[in-house]
Motif scaffolding. Structure first.
Motif, PDB file in Angstrom:
ATOM      1  N   PHE A  12       0.831  -1.213   0.000  1.00  0.00           N
ATOM      2  CA  PHE A  12       0.000   0.000   0.000  1.00  0.00           C
ATOM      3  C   PHE A  12       0.864   1.261   0.000  1.00  0.00           C
ATOM      4  CE2 PHE A  12      -2.177   3.131   2.890  1.00  0.00           C
ATOM      5  CZ  PHE A  12      -3.027   3.638   1.921  1.00  0.00           C
ATOM      6  N   LEU A  13       1.823   1.325   0.900  1.00  0.00           N
ATOM      7  CA  LEU A  13       2.687   2.511   0.983  1.00  0.00           C
ATOM      8  C   LEU A  13       3.537   2.665  -0.277  1.00  0.00           C
ATOM      9  CD1 LEU A  13       3.771   2.196   4.721  1.00  0.00           C
ATOM     10  CD2 LEU A  13       2.116   3.799   3.746  1.00  0.00           C
ATOM     11  N   SER A  14       4.034   1.555  -0.795  1.00  0.00           N
ATOM     12  CA  SER A  14       4.825   1.618  -2.025  1.00  0.00           C
ATOM     13  C   SER A  14       3.968   2.039  -3.210  1.00  0.00           C
ATOM     14  CB  SER A  14       5.464   0.250  -2.290  1.00  0.00           C
ATOM     15  OG  SER A  14       6.224   0.281  -3.473  1.00  0.00           O
ATOM     16  N   SER A  15       2.714   1.566  -3.250  1.00  0.00           N
ATOM     17  CA  SER A  15       1.823   1.922  -4.363  1.00  0.00           C
ATOM     18  C   SER A  15       1.495   3.411  -4.366  1.00  0.00           C
ATOM     19  CB  SER A  15       0.531   1.110  -4.291  1.00  0.00           C
ATOM     20  OG  SER A  15       0.781  -0.259  -4.532  1.00  0.00           O
ATOM     21  N   ILE A  16       1.395   4.015  -3.188  1.00  0.00           N
ATOM     22  CA  ILE A  16       1.178   5.469  -3.130  1.00  0.00           C
ATOM     23  C   ILE A  16       2.318   6.185  -3.848  1.00  0.00           C
ATOM     24  CG2 ILE A  16       1.113   7.486  -1.615  1.00  0.00           C
ATOM     25  CD1 ILE A  16      -0.359   5.767   0.437  1.00  0.00           C
ATOM     26  N   GLY A  17       3.547   5.776  -3.560  1.00  0.00           N
ATOM     27  CA  GLY A  17       4.694   6.376  -4.222  1.00  0.00           C
ATOM     28  C   GLY A  17       4.676   6.153  -5.721  1.00  0.00           C
ATOM     29  N   THR A  18       4.270   4.957  -6.138  1.00  0.00           N
ATOM     30  CA  THR A  18       4.210   4.653  -7.564  1.00  0.00           C
ATOM     31  C   THR A  18       3.213   5.553  -8.279  1.00  0.00           C
ATOM     32  OG1 THR A  18       4.848   2.347  -7.184  1.00  0.00           O
ATOM     33  CG2 THR A  18       3.724   2.847  -9.255  1.00  0.00           C
ATOM     34  N   TRP A  19       2.046   5.777  -7.653  1.00  0.00           N
ATOM     35  CA  TRP A  19       1.045   6.653  -8.267  1.00  0.00           C
ATOM     36  C   TRP A  19       1.514   8.104  -8.307  1.00  0.00           C
ATOM     37  CZ3 TRP A  19      -2.647   5.648 -11.434  1.00  0.00           C
ATOM     38  CH2 TRP A  19      -3.236   4.383 -11.437  1.00  0.00           C
ATOM     39  N   LEU A 142      -6.903   2.307  -2.934  1.00  0.00           N
ATOM     40  CA  LEU A 142      -6.697   3.333  -1.912  1.00  0.00           C
ATOM     41  C   LEU A 142      -5.503   4.202  -2.287  1.00  0.00           C
ATOM     42  CD1 LEU A 142      -7.271   1.483   1.495  1.00  0.00           C
ATOM     43  CD2 LEU A 142      -8.444   3.561   0.752  1.00  0.00           C
ATOM     44  N   SER A 143      -4.427   3.541  -2.710  1.00  0.00           N
ATOM     45  CA  SER A 143      -3.235   4.298  -3.098  1.00  0.00           C
ATOM     46  C   SER A 143      -3.510   5.152  -4.331  1.00  0.00           C
ATOM     47  CB  SER A 143      -2.066   3.342  -3.359  1.00  0.00           C
ATOM     48  OG  SER A 143      -2.305   2.531  -4.493  1.00  0.00           O
ATOM     49  N   ARG A 144      -4.369   4.659  -5.233  1.00  0.00           N
ATOM     50  CA  ARG A 144      -4.695   5.433  -6.428  1.00  0.00           C
ATOM     51  C   ARG A 144      -5.519   6.668  -6.087  1.00  0.00           C
ATOM     52  NH1 ARG A 144      -7.200   2.705 -11.772  1.00  0.00           N
ATOM     53  NH2 ARG A 144      -8.807   1.982 -10.330  1.00  0.00           N
ATOM     54  N   SER A 145      -6.292   6.624  -5.003  1.00  0.00           N
ATOM     55  CA  SER A 145      -7.052   7.809  -4.607  1.00  0.00           C
ATOM     56  C   SER A 145      -6.205   8.780  -3.796  1.00  0.00           C
ATOM     57  CB  SER A 145      -8.291   7.396  -3.805  1.00  0.00           C
ATOM     58  OG  SER A 145      -7.925   6.833  -2.571  1.00  0.00           O
ATOM     59  N   ILE A 146      -5.198   8.269  -3.103  1.00  0.00           N
ATOM     60  CA  ILE A 146      -4.343   9.109  -2.256  1.00  0.00           C
ATOM     61  C   ILE A 146      -3.177   9.700  -3.049  1.00  0.00           C
ATOM     62  CG2 ILE A 146      -2.763   9.077  -0.270  1.00  0.00           C
ATOM     63  CD1 ILE A 146      -4.601   6.907   0.936  1.00  0.00           C
ATOM     64  N   GLY A 147      -2.575   8.887  -3.933  1.00  0.00           N
ATOM     65  CA  GLY A 147      -1.370   9.316  -4.644  1.00  0.00           C
ATOM     66  C   GLY A 147      -1.538  10.525  -5.544  1.00  0.00           C
ATOM     67  N   PRO A 148      -2.562  10.567  -6.424  1.00  0.00           N
ATOM     68  CA  PRO A 148      -2.689  11.712  -7.340  1.00  0.00           C
ATOM     69  C   PRO A 148      -2.824  13.070  -6.665  1.00  0.00           C
ATOM     70  CG  PRO A 148      -3.950   9.868  -8.171  1.00  0.00           C
ATOM     71  CD  PRO A 148      -3.471   9.459  -6.809  1.00  0.00           C
ATOM     72  N   PRO A 149      -3.651  13.231  -5.604  1.00  0.00           N
ATOM     73  CA  PRO A 149      -3.678  14.552  -4.960  1.00  0.00           C
ATOM     74  C   PRO A 149      -2.334  14.958  -4.360  1.00  0.00           C
ATOM     75  CG  PRO A 149      -5.589  13.249  -4.292  1.00  0.00           C
ATOM     76  CD  PRO A 149      -4.662  12.334  -5.024  1.00  0.00           C
ATOM     77  N   ILE A 150      -1.627  13.983  -3.803  1.00  0.00           N
ATOM     78  CA  ILE A 150      -0.289  14.285  -3.287  1.00  0.00           C
ATOM     79  C   ILE A 150       0.617  14.712  -4.436  1.00  0.00           C
ATOM     80  CG2 ILE A 150       1.757  13.331  -2.156  1.00  0.00           C
ATOM     81  CD1 ILE A 150      -0.082  11.478  -0.588  1.00  0.00           C
ATOM     82  N   ALA A 151       0.524  13.973  -5.558  1.00  0.00           N
ATOM     83  CA  ALA A 151       1.349  14.314  -6.718  1.00  0.00           C
ATOM     84  C   ALA A 151       1.052  15.730  -7.205  1.00  0.00           C
ATOM     85  CB  ALA A 151       1.103  13.304  -7.838  1.00  0.00           C
ATOM     86  N   ALA A 152      -0.235  16.094  -7.270  1.00  0.00           N
ATOM     87  CA  ALA A 152      -0.597  17.435  -7.733  1.00  0.00           C
ATOM     88  C   ALA A 152      -0.013  18.500  -6.811  1.00  0.00           C
ATOM     89  CB  ALA A 152      -2.118  17.566  -7.799  1.00  0.00           C
ATOM     90  N   ALA A 153      -0.090  18.260  -5.500  1.00  0.00           N
ATOM     91  CA  ALA A 153       0.448  19.231  -4.534  1.00  0.00           C
ATOM     92  C   ALA A 153       1.962  19.349  -4.652  1.00  0.00           C
ATOM     93  CB  ALA A 153       0.051  18.823  -3.123  1.00  0.00           C
ATOM     94  N   VAL A 154       2.636  18.205  -4.797  1.00  0.00           N
ATOM     95  CA  VAL A 154       4.103  18.225  -4.897  1.00  0.00           C
ATOM     96  C   VAL A 154       4.536  18.853  -6.220  1.00  0.00           C
ATOM     97  CG1 VAL A 154       6.184  16.793  -4.965  1.00  0.00           C
ATOM     98  CG2 VAL A 154       4.350  16.240  -3.364  1.00  0.00           C
ATOM     99  N   LEU A 155       3.806  18.558  -7.306  1.00  0.00           N
ATOM    100  CA  LEU A 155       4.136  19.162  -8.598  1.00  0.00           C
ATOM    101  C   LEU A 155       4.093  20.680  -8.530  1.00  0.00           C
ATOM    102  CD1 LEU A 155       2.263  16.900 -11.202  1.00  0.00           C
ATOM    103  CD2 LEU A 155       4.703  17.454 -11.227  1.00  0.00           C
ATOM    104  N   VAL A 156       3.077  21.223  -7.870  1.00  0.00           N
ATOM    105  CA  VAL A 156       2.894  22.673  -7.798  1.00  0.00           C
ATOM    106  C   VAL A 156       3.929  23.315  -6.886  1.00  0.00           C
ATOM    107  CG1 VAL A 156       1.333  24.492  -7.009  1.00  0.00           C
ATOM    108  CG2 VAL A 156       0.449  22.603  -8.379  1.00  0.00           C
ATOM    109  N   THR A 157       4.216  22.657  -5.764  1.00  0.00           N
ATOM    110  CA  THR A 157       5.073  23.287  -4.746  1.00  0.00           C
ATOM    111  C   THR A 157       6.555  22.971  -4.900  1.00  0.00           C
ATOM    112  OG1 THR A 157       4.654  21.431  -3.239  1.00  0.00           O
ATOM    113  CG2 THR A 157       3.201  23.354  -3.069  1.00  0.00           C
ATOM    114  N   LEU A 158       6.890  21.732  -5.280  1.00  0.00           N
ATOM    115  CA  LEU A 158       8.291  21.306  -5.288  1.00  0.00           C
ATOM    116  C   LEU A 158       8.798  20.899  -6.665  1.00  0.00           C
ATOM    117  CD1 LEU A 158       8.271  19.121  -2.029  1.00  0.00           C
ATOM    118  CD2 LEU A 158       9.114  21.474  -2.275  1.00  0.00           C
ATOM    119  N   GLY A 159       7.925  20.425  -7.531  1.00  0.00           N
ATOM    120  CA  GLY A 159       8.346  20.000  -8.858  1.00  0.00           C
ATOM    121  C   GLY A 159       8.347  18.487  -9.023  1.00  0.00           C
ATOM    122  N   ALA A 160       8.443  18.056 -10.277  1.00  0.00           N
ATOM    123  CA  ALA A 160       8.308  16.638 -10.606  1.00  0.00           C
ATOM    124  C   ALA A 160       9.421  15.785 -10.018  1.00  0.00           C
ATOM    125  CB  ALA A 160       8.278  16.472 -12.129  1.00  0.00           C
TER     126      ALA A 160
END
Length: 393
Positions: A12-19, A142-160
């Motif tokens: 689960f935790l690894s899948s969040i990172g993958t997403w 679960l990871s697919r629902s959690i990962g994308p919002p985190i990705a969007a926030a990190v993309l905007v604030t820190l970068g890819a």
């Protein structure tokens, strides 16, 4: 069930990172390389090794220590995520680097994917395999629902680049979980004197003689070809059809993930039930219709709602199908049969994505994607009418 809890949590935790990485990389390809076909090339490069080597991975899963195979694969994927981060940090990330990293990642996954499925169901009793499969689907979604919002926030604030670095760090969770799992020698290190070629031939022959498993395998291939490429081209839908950019892309992915959670919970709650074949065909007929509606509607909120429904229906069908093949496969051949299922379940996607990438450049995303999705609905409608044996499973 301690071992199942460990592998579930680590995955689960690894899948969040993958997403997180997947969302960031798709957005980088779309916005910086500006060619929809490149999204298809990335998908093709990542999935091609699964088509080529997953059957070999299934044979190895039946012959060697599953935990060792999984550990090696996770470490390789961790290193590749770090490579992406360094390339982007230094401004050297090209489409060819993305393709090469995707191909090597696919090679690692061609070994780990069938091994993980066989390993997961070996740590639970046979009578709870359908629930274990559904719970695994739950963690993925679960990871697919959690990962994308985190990705969007990190993309905007820190970068890819930081999205790629987060993914690399997330592999620590699954590595630690695997190191903590203890299994009897018979479960973790199967012994056989049979050659690899003979072992593979035996598994294929068993599937050919089992019409129910053969039907499951072919249905998984159709789903992979017609439906799974949708996720690859969601950045194009969000940007060019809906006009909502990265935020809209994240909303669509999260909606699918949230719907999938509902579908996975429902599947785990139901367990075994009569008429699972009919249920699967209905899901694979209705789900693509909902997704096609989302692609064609032109409204972000309506598309999000439809994608939520698509997530429920699609994962309910996929989890039930996966549970059926795990349940029907004998223990001594599970790695090979699951590998063949996994080959078709993911193997049609690279070709479908490649063709869709070029179709989108000619026809536009709405027409090309909806035509592919409707193809799956029509196929399942025909099977629902003509396959009484499968309906009765």
């Amino acid at each position: 069930m301690r071992n199942f809890r460990l592998i579930w949590t680590g995955a689960f935790l690894s899948s969040i990172g993958t997403w997180i990485q997947d969302v960031a990389l798709s957005w980088v390809i779309h916005t910086e390389f500006k060619n929809p076909a490149y999204l298809g090339w990335r998908q093709f490069a990542s999935e091609l090794p699964l088509v080529t080597f997953m059957l070999i991975g299934g044979v190895l899963a039946d012959r060697f220590n599953k935990k060792s195979i999984l550990l090696a694969s996770q470490l390789v994927q961790m290193a590749l995520a770090l490579v992406l981060a360094l390339l982007y940090f230094t401004g050297h990330l090209s489409i060819w680097a993305v393709v090469i990293v995707g191909f090597i990642t696919g090679l690692a996954q061609s070994q780990s994917a069938p091994t993980y499925q066989a390993f997961l169901t070996s740590v639970v009793p046979r009578d709870v395999i359908p629930r274990a499969v559904a719970m695994n689907s739950l963690q993925f979604n679960l990871s697919r629902s959690i990962g994308p919002p985190i990705a969007a926030a990190v993309l905007v604030t820190l970068g890819a680049a930081w999205c790629f670095a987060i993914n690399a760090f997330s592999f620590v969770a699954i590595v630690v979980a695997l190191l903590m799992i203890r299994l009897p020698a018979t479960a973790s290190s199967p012994a056989t004197s049979q050659g690899v070629a003979s072992s593979l031939k035996e598994g294929l022959a068993y599937v050919r003689k089992s019409p129910d498993i053969a039907m499951i395998v072919w249905l998984a291939g159709a789903l992979s070809f017609f439906v799974f490429p949708l996720t690859t081209f969601l950045p194009v839908v969000a940007d060019e059809v809906l006009g909502t950019g990265a935020g809209g892309y994240s909303m669509l992915l999260s909606a699918i993930g949230l719907g999938a959670i509902v579908g996975a919970i429902g599947t785990a709650h139901r367990g075994r039930f009569e008429g699972r074949g009919r249920f699967v065909l209905l899901c694979f007929m209705v789900g693509p219709l909902l997704a096609a509606g989302a692609v064609l509607c032109g409204n972000q909120w309506l598309a999000t709602i439809l994608m939520f429904g698509y997530g429920i229906v699609q994962v309910s069908g996929s989890s039930t199908l996966n549970g059926l093949v795990q349940e029907l496969a004998p223990e001594e051949m599970r790695g090979r049969i699951v590998a063949l299922f996994g080959l078709t379940f993911r193997g049609g996607s690279p070709l479908g994505a490649l063709l869709l990438g070029y179709s989108i450049t000619w026809l536009g995303p709405a027409v090309a994607l909806s035509a592919s999705l409707l193809g799956m609905s029509l196929l399942c409608g025909a099977l629902l009418y003509r396959s009484p044996r499968f309906r009765a499973l």
